[in-house]
Design a protein around this motif. Structure first.
Motif, PDB file in Angstrom:
ATOM      1  N   ALA A 181      -4.447  46.098  19.531  1.00 18.51           N
ATOM      2  CA  ALA A 181      -3.190  45.355  19.642  1.00 18.51           C
ATOM      3  C   ALA A 181      -2.341  46.025  20.714  1.00 18.51           C
ATOM      4  O   ALA A 181      -2.134  47.236  20.679  1.00 18.51           O
ATOM      5  N   GLU A 182      -1.892  45.240  21.666  1.00 16.72           N
ATOM      6  CA  GLU A 182      -1.019  45.767  22.708  1.00 16.72           C
ATOM      7  C   GLU A 182       0.357  46.037  22.115  1.00 16.72           C
ATOM      8  O   GLU A 182       0.912  45.198  21.412  1.00 16.72           O
ATOM      9  N   ALA A 183       0.897  47.193  22.400  1.00 15.98           N
ATOM     10  CA  ALA A 183       2.215  47.530  21.875  1.00 15.98           C
ATOM     11  C   ALA A 183       2.740  48.754  22.604  1.00 15.98           C
ATOM     12  O   ALA A 183       2.009  49.422  23.336  1.00 15.98           O
ATOM     13  N   GLY A 184       4.012  49.045  22.397  1.00 17.03           N
ATOM     14  CA  GLY A 184       4.588  50.235  22.984  1.00 17.03           C
ATOM     15  C   GLY A 184       4.642  50.171  24.501  1.00 17.03           C
ATOM     16  O   GLY A 184       4.553  49.107  25.112  1.00 17.03           O
ATOM     17  N   ASP A 185       4.755  51.339  25.117  1.00 13.92           N
ATOM     18  CA  ASP A 185       4.842  51.425  26.570  1.00 13.92           C
ATOM     19  C   ASP A 185       3.467  51.454  27.227  1.00 13.92           C
ATOM     20  O   ASP A 185       3.295  50.974  28.345  1.00 13.92           O
ATOM     21  N   GLU A 186       2.482  52.016  26.547  1.00 12.83           N
ATOM     22  CA  GLU A 186       1.112  52.071  27.072  1.00 12.83           C
ATOM     23  C   GLU A 186       0.154  52.458  25.950  1.00 12.83           C
ATOM     24  O   GLU A 186       0.550  53.045  24.944  1.00 12.83           O
ATOM     25  N   SER A 187      -1.130  52.108  26.149  1.00 10.10           N
ATOM     26  CA  SER A 187      -2.150  52.388  25.127  1.00 10.10           C
ATOM     27  C   SER A 187      -3.427  52.895  25.782  1.00 10.10           C
ATOM     28  O   SER A 187      -3.727  52.576  26.930  1.00 10.10           O
ATOM     29  N   VAL A 188      -4.174  53.660  25.020  1.00 14.45           N
ATOM     30  CA  VAL A 188      -5.517  54.108  25.400  1.00 14.45           C
ATOM     31  C   VAL A 188      -6.416  53.864  24.199  1.00 14.45           C
ATOM     32  O   VAL A 188      -6.073  54.259  23.077  1.00 14.45           O
ATOM     33  N   ALA A 189      -7.543  53.185  24.407  1.00 16.18           N
ATOM     34  CA  ALA A 189      -8.460  52.903  23.298  1.00 16.18           C
ATOM     35  C   ALA A 189      -9.882  53.231  23.719  1.00 16.18           C
ATOM     36  O   ALA A 189     -10.255  53.039  24.883  1.00 16.18           O
ATOM     37  N   PHE A 190     -10.671  53.726  22.768  1.00 15.11           N
ATOM     38  CA  PHE A 190     -12.068  54.061  23.074  1.00 15.11           C
ATOM     39  C   PHE A 190     -12.899  54.080  21.799  1.00 15.11           C
ATOM     40  O   PHE A 190     -12.373  54.202  20.699  1.00 15.11           O
ATOM     41  N   ARG A 191     -14.205  53.941  21.988  1.00 15.29           N
ATOM     42  CA  ARG A 191     -15.145  54.090  20.875  1.00 15.29           C
ATOM     43  C   ARG A 191     -16.053  55.270  21.188  1.00 15.29           C
ATOM     44  O   ARG A 191     -16.315  55.593  22.348  1.00 15.29           O
ATOM     45  N   SER A 192     -16.535  55.907  20.136  1.00 12.73           N
ATOM     46  CA  SER A 192     -17.433  57.049  20.286  1.00 12.73           C
ATOM     47  C   SER A 192     -18.633  56.853  19.377  1.00 12.73           C
ATOM     48  O   SER A 192     -18.498  56.310  18.274  1.00 12.73           O
ATOM     49  N   THR A 193     -19.793  57.296  19.835  1.00  9.83           N
ATOM     50  CA  THR A 193     -20.986  57.220  19.003  1.00  9.83           C
ATOM     51  C   THR A 193     -21.425  58.626  18.627  1.00  9.83           C
ATOM     52  O   THR A 193     -21.227  59.587  19.371  1.00  9.83           O
ATOM     53  N   LEU A 194     -22.008  58.740  17.455  1.00  6.63           N
ATOM     54  CA  LEU A 194     -22.520  60.024  16.974  1.00  6.63           C
ATOM     55  C   LEU A 194     -23.747  59.740  16.119  1.00  6.63           C
ATOM     56  O   LEU A 194     -23.928  58.628  15.608  1.00  6.63           O
ATOM     57  N   THR A 195     -24.580  60.739  15.975  1.00 11.08           N
ATOM     58  CA  THR A 195     -25.807  60.590  15.192  1.00 11.08           C
ATOM     59  C   THR A 195     -25.812  61.594  14.052  1.00 11.08           C
ATOM     60  O   THR A 195     -25.586  62.786  14.255  1.00 11.08           O
ATOM     61  N   PHE A 196     -26.050  61.086  12.856  1.00 11.17           N
ATOM     62  CA  PHE A 196     -26.113  61.946  11.673  1.00 11.17           C
ATOM     63  C   PHE A 196     -27.354  61.579  10.886  1.00 11.17           C
ATOM     64  O   PHE A 196     -27.569  60.416  10.544  1.00 11.17           O
ATOM     65  N   GLN A 197     -28.199  62.553  10.621  1.00 10.02           N
ATOM     66  CA  GLN A 197     -29.463  62.343   9.912  1.00 10.02           C
ATOM     67  C   GLN A 197     -30.278  61.222  10.562  1.00 10.02           C
ATOM     68  O   GLN A 197     -30.883  60.396   9.886  1.00 10.02           O
ATOM     69  N   GLY A 198     -30.263  61.205  11.882  1.00 10.24           N
ATOM     70  CA  GLY A 198     -31.060  60.242  12.623  1.00 10.24           C
ATOM     71  C   GLY A 198     -30.485  58.845  12.693  1.00 10.24           C
ATOM     72  O   GLY A 198     -31.114  57.934  13.246  1.00 10.24           O
ATOM     73  N   VAL A 199     -29.290  58.641  12.158  1.00 12.95           N
ATOM     74  CA  VAL A 199     -28.660  57.319  12.131  1.00 12.95           C
ATOM     75  C   VAL A 199     -27.419  57.323  13.034  1.00 12.95           C
ATOM     76  O   VAL A 199     -26.613  58.257  12.987  1.00 12.95           O
TER      77      VAL A 199
END
Length: 247
Positions: free
Chosen positions: A180-198
């Motif tokens: 959702a756009e809001a405020g003066d500025e935004s930064v968004a990101f996704r991260s991937t990780l692996t746990f027990q092979g998943v």
């Protein structure tokens, strides 16, 4: 600390292993009274930065059908479940990636005057969204968000953070559109990780409103603990509700 929040923090700890009267006196004559200094009214106590944030942070009344709990692991009984309780405990091989580790472990960016954290979820087995608010001295919030944005670009190939003998390894970091756009500025990101092979995907968004930064982070701890693939998206209702209180 309620059961749901403690369980979520426990799962995050599991993940980290791999990857807070006027002066009296007897009355006298009118003349005597006139000579006495007038009683002064005590100065009104100024609100502290932390007290202001507590007025701004999301509550259960702001999000229908969700529970909101104090998730300040630095001062709560759940501190033992935290990956780290302060930035000082965190080390990252590439220092430019440090803001990512902070944002995904409920630690404030840069050096705020104060910060508060809440956890939001529909239930124990649902993804948890952590909301961290931090307030800064004039001119300090914008550089803090800029550093996070630089980290997203510089650490696209992943990074590893360590704290107190624990290790959190992320396979990739990718910029994405804000929920959702809001405020003066935004930064968004996704991260991937692996746990027990998943593989699992977590999402983060930071929003700057004046000298206040709101950082949102979502993780599906139950899926991670049960080795079930997950993609914990940020709930727009939570992001919008919190941003509305900062407008």
């Amino acid at each position: 600390m309620n059961r749901a929040t403690t369980a979520a923090l426990s799962i995050l700890a599991l993940l980290s292993l791999t990857s807070l009267t006027a002066c009296g006196g007897e009355s006298g004559s009118d003349a005597d009274s006139a000579q006495k200094p007038a009683a002064t009214t005590p100065a009104e106590k100024q609100e502290t930065p932390e007290e202001r944030l507590k007025q701004m942070v999301i509550t259960k009344a702001d999000v229908s059908g969700m529970d909101v709990s104090d998730a300040d692991v630095a001062t709560s009984d759940a501190s033992e479940f935290a990956f780290a309780k302060s930035q000082r405990e965190v080390t990252v091989e590439e220092p430019v990636c440090a803001p990512l580790a902070y944002a995904m472990n409920q630690l404030p960016l840069d050096e705020p005057q104060a910060d508060v954290t809440r956890s939001v979820s529909k239930g124990l087995n649902d993804p948890f969204t952590y909301v961290l608010l931090a307030t800064y001295e004039s001119g300090r919030s914008e550089p803090a968000l800029t550093d996070l944005s630089k980290a997203v670009d510089a650490c696209a190939g992943g990074f590893t953070a360590k704290a107190n003998g624990n290790t959190s390894a992320y396979d990739s970091v990718t910029a994405e559109e804000p929920v959702a756009e809001a405020g003066d500025e935004s930064v968004a990101f996704r991260s991937t990780l692996t746990f027990q092979g998943v593989e699992h995907t977590v999402h983060t968004q930071a929003v700057r409103s004046g000298e206040v930064l709101a950082v949102f982070f979502s993780v599906d701890g139950t899926a991670i603990a049960n080795a079930r693939p997950s993609d914990a998206k940020l709930p727009s209702a939570v992001v919008k509700a919190q941003n509305a209180k900062l407008a």
